[in-house]
Write a protein that holds these residues in place. Structure first.
Motif, PDB file in Angstrom:
ATOM      1  N   PHE A   1       0.815  -1.217   0.000  1.00 20.72           N
ATOM      2  CA  PHE A   1       0.000   0.000   0.000  1.00 20.72           C
ATOM      3  C   PHE A   1       0.853   1.274   0.000  1.00 20.72           C
ATOM      4  CE2 PHE A   1      -3.115  -3.113   1.283  1.00 20.72           C
ATOM      5  CZ  PHE A   1      -4.304  -2.630   0.753  1.00 20.72           C
ATOM      6  N   GLY A   2       2.171   1.113  -0.061  1.00 23.36           N
ATOM      7  CA  GLY A   2       3.052   2.276  -0.152  1.00 23.36           C
ATOM      8  C   GLY A   2       3.184   3.065   1.126  1.00 23.36           C
ATOM      9  N   HIS A   3       3.010   2.419   2.289  1.00 24.79           N
ATOM     10  CA  HIS A   3       3.122   3.109   3.581  1.00 24.79           C
ATOM     11  C   HIS A   3       4.565   3.035   4.069  1.00 24.79           C
ATOM     12  CE1 HIS A   3      -1.132   3.363   3.337  1.00 24.79           C
ATOM     13  NE2 HIS A   3      -1.403   2.120   3.761  1.00 24.79           N
ATOM     14  N   HIS A   4       5.367   4.004   3.686  1.00 24.66           N
ATOM     15  CA  HIS A   4       6.805   3.962   3.952  1.00 24.66           C
ATOM     16  C   HIS A   4       7.145   4.082   5.434  1.00 24.66           C
ATOM     17  CE1 HIS A   4       7.196   5.567  -0.407  1.00 24.66           C
ATOM     18  NE2 HIS A   4       7.160   4.250  -0.392  1.00 24.66           N
ATOM     19  N   GLU A   5       6.506   5.005   6.132  1.00 23.38           N
ATOM     20  CA  GLU A   5       6.826   5.210   7.547  1.00 23.38           C
ATOM     21  C   GLU A   5       6.494   3.975   8.365  1.00 23.38           C
ATOM     22  OE1 GLU A   5       8.530   7.702   8.824  1.00 23.38           O
ATOM     23  OE2 GLU A   5       8.703   8.434   6.756  1.00 23.38           O
ATOM     24  N   LEU A   6       5.364   3.368   8.067  1.00 25.88           N
ATOM     25  CA  LEU A   6       4.986   2.142   8.775  1.00 25.88           C
ATOM     26  C   LEU A   6       5.970   1.025   8.467  1.00 25.88           C
ATOM     27  CD1 LEU A   6       3.056   0.594  10.582  1.00 25.88           C
ATOM     28  CD2 LEU A   6       1.609   0.148   8.578  1.00 25.88           C
ATOM     29  N   ALA A   7       6.394   0.915   7.191  1.00 22.45           N
ATOM     30  CA  ALA A   7       7.362  -0.117   6.807  1.00 22.45           C
ATOM     31  C   ALA A   7       8.675   0.079   7.557  1.00 22.45           C
ATOM     32  CB  ALA A   7       7.588  -0.087   5.295  1.00 22.45           C
ATOM     33  N   LYS A   8       9.117   1.322   7.712  1.00 25.33           N
ATOM     34  CA  LYS A   8      10.356   1.603   8.451  1.00 25.33           C
ATOM     35  C   LYS A   8      10.224   1.193   9.914  1.00 25.33           C
ATOM     36  CE  LYS A   8      12.478   5.511   7.893  1.00 25.33           C
ATOM     37  NZ  LYS A   8      12.738   6.972   7.753  1.00 25.33           N
ATOM     38  N   TYR A   9       9.071   1.472  10.476  1.00 25.42           N
ATOM     39  CA  TYR A   9       8.848   1.109  11.880  1.00 25.42           C
ATOM     40  C   TYR A   9       8.877  -0.411  12.054  1.00 25.42           C
ATOM     41  CZ  TYR A   9       6.468   0.269  16.289  1.00 25.42           C
ATOM     42  OH  TYR A   9       6.146  -0.200  17.543  1.00 25.42           O
ATOM     43  N   ILE A  10       8.211  -1.149  11.143  1.00 28.69           N
ATOM     44  CA  ILE A  10       8.149  -2.611  11.252  1.00 28.69           C
ATOM     45  C   ILE A  10       9.544  -3.214  11.118  1.00 28.69           C
ATOM     46  CG2 ILE A  10       7.254  -4.708  10.144  1.00 28.69           C
ATOM     47  CD1 ILE A  10       4.748  -3.051   9.387  1.00 28.69           C
ATOM     48  N   VAL A  11      10.318  -2.730  10.155  1.00 29.46           N
ATOM     49  CA  VAL A  11      11.675  -3.258   9.950  1.00 29.46           C
ATOM     50  C   VAL A  11      12.556  -2.953  11.153  1.00 29.46           C
ATOM     51  CG1 VAL A  11      13.767  -3.068   8.544  1.00 29.46           C
ATOM     52  CG2 VAL A  11      11.537  -3.179   7.432  1.00 29.46           C
ATOM     53  N   GLY A  12      12.391  -1.747  11.719  1.00 34.31           N
ATOM     54  CA  GLY A  12      13.172  -1.402  12.885  1.00 34.31           C
ATOM     55  C   GLY A  12      12.868  -2.288  14.076  1.00 34.31           C
ATOM     56  N   LEU A  13      11.596  -2.691  14.194  1.00 34.62           N
ATOM     57  CA  LEU A  13      11.186  -3.529  15.314  1.00 34.62           C
ATOM     58  C   LEU A  13      11.522  -5.003  15.088  1.00 34.62           C
ATOM     59  CD1 LEU A  13       9.769  -2.836  18.001  1.00 34.62           C
ATOM     60  CD2 LEU A  13       7.604  -3.539  16.954  1.00 34.62           C
ATOM     61  N   CYS A  14      11.426  -5.412  13.803  1.00 28.92           N
ATOM     62  CA  CYS A  14      11.674  -6.828  13.484  1.00 28.92           C
ATOM     63  C   CYS A  14      12.405  -6.925  12.147  1.00 28.92           C
ATOM     64  CB  CYS A  14      10.342  -7.587  13.440  1.00 28.92           C
ATOM     65  SG  CYS A  14      10.523  -9.376  13.282  1.00 28.92           S
ATOM     66  N   PRO A  15      13.735  -6.754  12.135  1.00 32.33           N
ATOM     67  CA  PRO A  15      14.513  -6.739  10.880  1.00 32.33           C
ATOM     68  C   PRO A  15      14.415  -8.043  10.072  1.00 32.33           C
ATOM     69  CG  PRO A  15      15.815  -5.924  12.725  1.00 32.33           C
ATOM     70  CD  PRO A  15      14.581  -6.509  13.319  1.00 32.33           C
ATOM     71  N   ASP A  16      14.143  -9.146  10.740  1.00 32.12           N
ATOM     72  CA  ASP A  16      14.101 -10.427  10.029  1.00 32.12           C
ATOM     73  C   ASP A  16      12.971 -10.502   9.004  1.00 32.12           C
ATOM     74  OD1 ASP A  16      16.268 -11.302  11.408  1.00 32.12           O
ATOM     75  OD2 ASP A  16      15.135 -12.438  12.902  1.00 32.12           O
ATOM     76  N   LEU A  17      11.963  -9.629   9.134  1.00 30.30           N
ATOM     77  CA  LEU A  17      10.818  -9.678   8.207  1.00 30.30           C
ATOM     78  C   LEU A  17      11.216  -9.308   6.780  1.00 30.30           C
ATOM     79  CD1 LEU A  17       7.825  -8.132  10.204  1.00 30.30           C
ATOM     80  CD2 LEU A  17       8.358 -10.527   9.800  1.00 30.30           C
ATOM     81  N   ILE A  18      12.355  -8.658   6.641  1.00 28.20           N
ATOM     82  CA  ILE A  18      12.708  -8.136   5.324  1.00 28.20           C
ATOM     83  C   ILE A  18      13.001  -9.242   4.313  1.00 28.20           C
ATOM     84  CG2 ILE A  18      15.222  -7.897   5.495  1.00 28.20           C
ATOM     85  CD1 ILE A  18      14.714  -4.950   4.508  1.00 28.20           C
ATOM     86  N   ASP A  19      13.357 -10.442   4.790  1.00 31.83           N
ATOM     87  CA  ASP A  19      13.611 -11.524   3.839  1.00 31.83           C
ATOM     88  C   ASP A  19      12.580 -12.655   3.933  1.00 31.83           C
ATOM     89  OD1 ASP A  19      14.305 -12.658   6.216  1.00 31.83           O
ATOM     90  OD2 ASP A  19      16.375 -13.133   5.668  1.00 31.83           O
ATOM     91  N   LYS A  20      11.436 -12.368   4.597  1.00 39.24           N
ATOM     92  CA  LYS A  20      10.359 -13.355   4.651  1.00 39.24           C
ATOM     93  C   LYS A  20       9.595 -13.355   3.332  1.00 39.24           C
ATOM     94  CE  LYS A  20      11.054 -14.644   8.906  1.00 39.24           C
ATOM     95  NZ  LYS A  20      11.624 -15.984   9.183  1.00 39.24           N
ATOM     96  N   THR A  21       9.179 -14.543   2.903  1.00 34.37           N
ATOM     97  CA  THR A  21       8.455 -14.656   1.623  1.00 34.37           C
ATOM     98  C   THR A  21       6.999 -15.021   1.873  1.00 34.37           C
ATOM     99  OG1 THR A  21       9.090 -16.981   1.414  1.00 34.37           O
ATOM    100  CG2 THR A  21      10.505 -15.356   0.355  1.00 34.37           C
TER     101      THR A  21
END
Length: 612
Positions: A83-103
């Motif tokens: 949905f193009g929510h950049h700020e939320l995406a940054k917050y999620i990655v900061g809280l749980c970096p492992d999500l970035i390579d989940k498929t």
């Protein structure tokens, strides 16, 4: 400069996607609907509030909640990026970096989605946030390579997705290439690497970025023959400048899975400028004498497609190519004849089986090529192959996909004087028993048509154009009796009436069930029925122009012109009732030439017509 390229991505990279997109998700892993809703809306404050609420309510760590997935295995990071929510995406990655390579169930990471949506912000952010062993942030050049090597169910890396979706932001692909140059050579399930896609789509900036990157020699990259060479993508894109750029990379892997070189490929699609470019480069990879896995040379491939200009170009640089044979012993005309192309020339040459181009065109049911060859005076139509067969023997013995093609070939050979050899080693094919029911259906249909024509003509004979005189001394006589067009109307009606009646009588005799009588009926009654329809059309034109000529002379002229054009068009199918004939008479052959070509054209498949 790069000398070798990769053929496939390591299978151990990335997170395996579920076997089925619609596979159910365990309740323990299923995302709370409130989190899903907030991820779609993108309000960071509300998302944090709901996250704390669920954590307290279910006594779960926030990282565990963030790792929960939707029914399609999408994490909240997938949803936020979608949905193009950049700020939320940054917050999620900061809280749980492992999500970035989940498929998810399609094998996509959040970065795949961002590349597909051409989202430069998240691509930059993800490349800067890839977790290292210590969890520290790293810059682009030190980005985690395994993230870019994760492939989805289509075999696409993030770089594939960016290029497939025509990403116009040069910075996106340049960041991805700079982070892991080797990925530019990984093929997806279609065998297309990012370099291939860039070459095909004329993305010059991508090719330049890949060319500037370096792949270390010690990687020991293996070549996968299933990967499509990037130079073939440039050829398919038909852009000379792009082709030259790809050639400048000097990539070793140039043959595709069928063993075809770039010269084969350019010849197969009729890309003359590409052939000229390849021939101008002194490289062994483009050697015009290389054979593909089927044993064909580039000049054979050009002959298959009927690309005369390319054949001529290849003959100019190597005149001996005209004598080069495939592994089946076929020259360029054999190949052209076999694939239904009539515009390439070696007239009476034989292959290993003793077959001339005429034999092969007959064998593979190409009446157009057979007709072309039989009109060439240099062709010996009675040459025999190793089985002792002439082309005529093959025409009467080989079962073709359509009997009409067989009939056309038989007619073309018979009219040129072809004859059986008499010493064939192949036993003649037993004749098929005629289907009496099919004959009866045809007879009944044609009998109905001839009866209808006779009925219409009979009615027209008593409904004269202009009517009748009602006063003496010419009472009862046709008003236009003395007009030339009226004479033409009466004569045409009379011809149409009696020829249709005669055709009907012949078809009635054919109802007796004797097959020989049926065959005779068709030979005599069909031309009569055709003549009846032709005469009826001519009579209609004369009658209509007659009744409008007194007051609207221009309208009579228009009717006459339209009638002449339509009658001329009608004469073609009318001639086809008689022609082409098996007669060897030269005059009849010339008369039947164009009607024969019309029959050939009408009998060909739409695909062959499009190719021609």
């Amino acid at each position: 400069m790069l000398h070798q390229v990769s053929g496939s991505a390591p299978s151990t990279q990335g997170v395996d996607a579920p076997a089925d997109e619609d596979e159910g998700v365990d309740q323990e892993r299923l995302m709370d609907s409130r989190i899903y809703m907030q991820a779609t809306q993108g309000h960071v404050g509300d998302f944090i509030r709901i996250l704390h609420s669920i954590s307290s309510e279910k006594e779960l760590r926030q990282s565990i909640i963030l790792c929960q997935v939707s029914h399609r295995n999408n994490t909240c990071l997938h949803i936020a990026v979608s949905f193009g929510h950049h700020e939320l995406a940054k917050y999620i990655v900061g809280l749980c970096p492992d999500l970035i390579d989940k498929t998810n169930s399609k094998g996509d990471t959040a970065l795949h989605i961002a590349a597909r949506k051409k989202d430069l912000f998240f691509v930059k952010f993800a490349m800067d946030s890839c977790p290292s062993g210590s969890g520290a942030s790293r810059d682009v050049e030190q980005a985690e390579q395994s993230l870019l090597r994760i492939v989805n169910k289509e075999g696409n890396t993030v770089l594939h997705e960016a290029l497939i979706n025509r990403c116009k932001q040069e910075e996106v692909v340049e960041i991805l290439i700079k982070a892991d140059p080797q990925v530019a050579y990984y093929p997806n399930k279609e065998g297309k690497s990012p370099l291939y896609l860039a070459a095909e789509a004329h993305h010059f900036h991508v090719v330049e970025a890949i060319g500037k990157s370096e792949v270390k020699d010690h990687m020991n990259i293996n070549i996968d023959r299933e990967a499509k060479p990037a130079v073939h993508g440039a050829i398919l894109g038909k852009n000379k400048e792009m082709l030259e750029k790809i050639l400048a990379l000097k990539i070793v892997h140039q043959r595709d899975e069928h063993g075809r070189t770039p010269l084969h490929y350019a010849a197969s699609i009729g890309y003359l400028e590409g052939v000229q470019t390849l021939l101008a480069r002194d490289q062994s990879n483009f050697d015009r004498y290389h054979r593909d896995d089927e044993g064909f040379l580039p000049i054979h491939v050009a002959s298959m497609g009927g690309y005369v200009d390319i054949v001529k170009e290849l003959l100019q640089v190597s005149s001996d190519s005209i004598e080069l044979l495939s592994k089946h012993g076929e020259n360029i005309l054999h190949v052209a004849a076999e694939y239904g192309k009539d515009n390439v020339n070696l007239i009476n040459e034989k292959d290993k089986g003793g077959n001339t181009p005429l034999h092969l065109a007959t064998m593979h049911a190409h009446p157009k090529v057979v007709n072309y060859l039989t009109w060439d005076k240099r062709v010996d139509v009675n040459l025999v192959n190793n089985e002792g067969q002439t082309a005529f023997d093959i025409a009467v013995s080989v079962e073709h996909p359509t009997s009409f093609h067989q009939r056309l070939i038989w007619t073309a050979l018979k009219s040129t004087g072809a004859r059986p050899a008499g010493n064939s080693k192949v036993p003649p094919k037993p004749p098929k028993s005629p289907n009496t029911e099919q004959y009866k259906d045809r007879v009944n249909t044609l009998l109905l048509v001839s009866t209808l024509v006779a009925t219409v003509i009979f009615a027209a004979g008593f409904t004269m154009p202009g009517g009748y005189n009602s006063s003496d001394p010419s009472a009862g006589m046709a008003i236009f009796l003395m007009r030339n067009m009226f004479h033409m109307f009466v004569i045409c009606n009379t011809i149409a009436m009696y020829t249709s009646i005669l055709a009907a009588i012949i078809f009635i005799w054919a109802q007796l069930g004797d097959l020989n009588l049926m065959d005779t009926a068709f030979r005599f009654a069909l031309p009569l029925l055709g003549l009846s329809l032709y005469a009826m059309s001519l009579g209609f034109m004369a009658g209509v122009s007659l009744v409008v000529s007194n007051l609207q002379y221009w309208l009579a002229i228009v009717v006459f012109i339209i009638g002449i054009i339509c009658l001329f068009s009608l004469s073609v199918p009318f001639l086809l009732l008689f022609l082409p004939s098996k007669s060897t008479n030269r005059i009849l052959r010339y008369i039947s030439y164009y009607p024969f070509l019309i029959l050939v054209w009408a009998s060909e498949s739409p695909q062959i017509k499009q190719e021609d």
